[in-house]
Design an enzyme around this catalytic site. Structure first.
Site, PDB file in Angstrom:
ATOM      1  N   PRO A   1      34.888  28.299  21.312  1.00 48.58           N
ATOM      2  CA  PRO A   1      33.815  27.620  22.056  1.00 48.58           C
ATOM      3  C   PRO A   1      34.255  27.058  23.400  1.00 48.58           C
ATOM      4  CG  PRO A   1      33.771  26.991  19.738  1.00 48.58           C
ATOM      5  CD  PRO A   1      35.006  27.820  19.929  1.00 48.58           C
TER       6      PRO A   1
ATOM      7  N   GLU B   1      36.121  46.084  40.791  1.00 45.67           N
ATOM      8  CA  GLU B   1      37.204  45.184  41.183  1.00 45.67           C
ATOM      9  C   GLU B   1      38.506  45.896  41.504  1.00 45.67           C
ATOM     10  OE1 GLU B   1      37.697  41.540  39.070  1.00 45.67           O
ATOM     11  OE2 GLU B   1      35.702  41.656  38.193  1.00 45.67           O
TER      12      GLU B   1
ATOM     13  N   GLU C   1      42.461  41.376  45.935  1.00 47.03           N
ATOM     14  CA  GLU C   1      43.746  40.795  45.575  1.00 47.03           C
ATOM     15  C   GLU C   1      44.123  41.274  44.187  1.00 47.03           C
ATOM     16  OE1 GLU C   1      46.329  38.750  46.671  1.00 47.03           O
ATOM     17  OE2 GLU C   1      45.434  36.914  47.482  1.00 47.03           O
TER      18      GLU C   1
ATOM     19  N   GLY D   1      37.097  41.641  35.263  1.00 47.46           N
ATOM     20  CA  GLY D   1      36.021  41.563  34.278  1.00 47.46           C
ATOM     21  C   GLY D   1      34.885  40.750  34.836  1.00 47.46           C
TER      22      GLY D   1
ATOM     23  N   GLU E   1      32.753  46.861  35.912  1.00 47.50           N
ATOM     24  CA  GLU E   1      33.573  45.794  36.481  1.00 47.50           C
ATOM     25  C   GLU E   1      34.929  46.335  36.928  1.00 47.50           C
ATOM     26  OE1 GLU E   1      32.871  42.720  37.104  1.00 47.50           O
ATOM     27  OE2 GLU E   1      31.066  42.260  35.934  1.00 47.50           O
TER      28      GLU E   1
END
Lengths: 232, 232
Positions: B88, B71, B118, B51, B67
DNA sequence: TCAAAAGTGTTCTCCCTACACCCATGG
DNA sequence: CCATGGGTGTAGGGAGAACACTTTTGA
């Protein structure tokens, strides 16, 4: 906006993040949605869901509840995040991503508590044009509500604590848009054994009294733990 | 970070927004999740979901797919947004809100295509400790997958185009964590009439050949339009 | 006495469940 | 010939769907 006012700076561009709350209520015969009339630009004067910018020290859940309370004084009996909307141009001002919530309130308990705000209930089949992409959000919220109601007893969150079998059936019918056989519906509810039959009665029509029921959450939880599936 | 680098300024604080992708694959006997090992801080060396930060000109859906492709080089056969995480303090660097996606891939078609990254498949019951709040996200993703598989034929997105009845049953059993009677499962699948029985066979064991099937999406769509509910 | 709504029971069908046998193959 | 796994059929029970009559009351 002058440069001095832009005090929060980042190395990469950040979107603004808001929450929006689709609030459903049931008036005894129809499913309703609570909308607020927008004051400022953009979409000034249009109807929209209550919501607003999330604060940096609160979660989205907290923000949604805060905005809901600020703008409508309502305490939802159920609230659930259901989707996040992120189309780059959905807000003309800047990039705004909104986290949308589905909330249910017992409409009877708060009637008239709308304060000075321009908030109003609209029957689900008489919704005005909505600001931003809120019509899409409403459609998705309704789909989620219909999906949820099949296996979770959230319908009861829309009814007063005491209700008649007919009210319960009308609620399900108006949410799902289908009709049930009155006898089979009653049989099913009794068979599920999640209702308390009360000693009280009401006169929903001038014709004949009807017995009142309340939802028995303990029995529901018992059943749920035994691998049970509520279905309508 | 020097002041010169902070070029994106706003009047109010804005959170960063990322997408994270929980990718499920089925290796023929167990449900697996694809994780990538983090290079940079924080949580350097920990496993996490692929991500990253969303761009200002793309929707979250587009960002998640981008993404995922960057990846892992994977093309998911199914992808769905399922929840947004906004505590938060969930990222120690700054306020980061992440929009989480659930993706399914046909693991066989991409085995070995993991590139130099990886990235590694982990069986669902042997997951290492994850970065950030990704263990919570995984738990929610699994719950969503189990929920979805009851009424949507997304299980087929995890299998190769041709599969045996046993493979299909093992898939459902490993996702739902329950066992089915072999005969009843076959009967149900045949009765649903959403499988094409092929003329081909394979030798899943050295004992006896098994007929291959493919998922018939046309028949599934027909049934769906007639108000049909798939259930397992 | 009639209209309107509440309350209740039976039958039929279909699907899920439990369960057993035969067949093909390799060792 | 035996162990392993694929393929199929049947009987019973439970839940949903279709369906009708009685009761109560106000008009």
């Amino acid at each position: 906006m002058t440069m001095e006012e832009k005090r929060y700076c980042y190395r990469y561009p950040h979107p603004a993040v808001t929450t929006d709350c689709v609030i459903f209520g049931f008036d005894g015969s129809r499913l309703n949605v609570l909308l607020v009339k927008r004051g400022g630009e953009p979409y000034s004067g249009w109807w929209a869901f209550p919501g607003g910018f999330i604060r940096m020290d609160e979660s989205a859940d907290e923000g949604a509840l805060r905005e809901l309370c600020e703008e409508t004084q309502l305490k939802p009996s159920y609230i659930e995040q259901f989707h996040t909307y992120s189309e780059p141009l959905r807000d003309p001002r800047e990039r705004v991503i909104t986290i949308a919530y589905l909330a249910l309130v017992k409409i009877q308990e708060v009637k008239g508590g709308d304060d000075a705000k321009e908030a109003q209930w609209f029957p689900i089949d008489h919704i005005p044009h909505l600001a931003f992409d809120h019509d899409v959000i409403l459609r998705d919220a309704l789909a989620r509500l219909r999906e949820r109601i099949h296996f979770h007893p959230i319908g009861f969150e829309l009814l007063p604590d005491k209700f008649t079998l007919r009210e319960l059936q009308t609620l399900y019918e108006s949410i799902l848009g289908i009709r049930f056989d009155r006898r089979n519906f009653a049989k099913k509810m009794h068979h599920l054994d999640i209702l308390n039959q009360l000693d009280e009665t009401v006169w929903p029509t001038p014709k004949r009294e009807a017995t009142l029921y309340s939802f028995n959450i303990e029995k529901y939880n018992e059943l749920k733990q035994r691998g049970f599936r509520l279905e309508f």
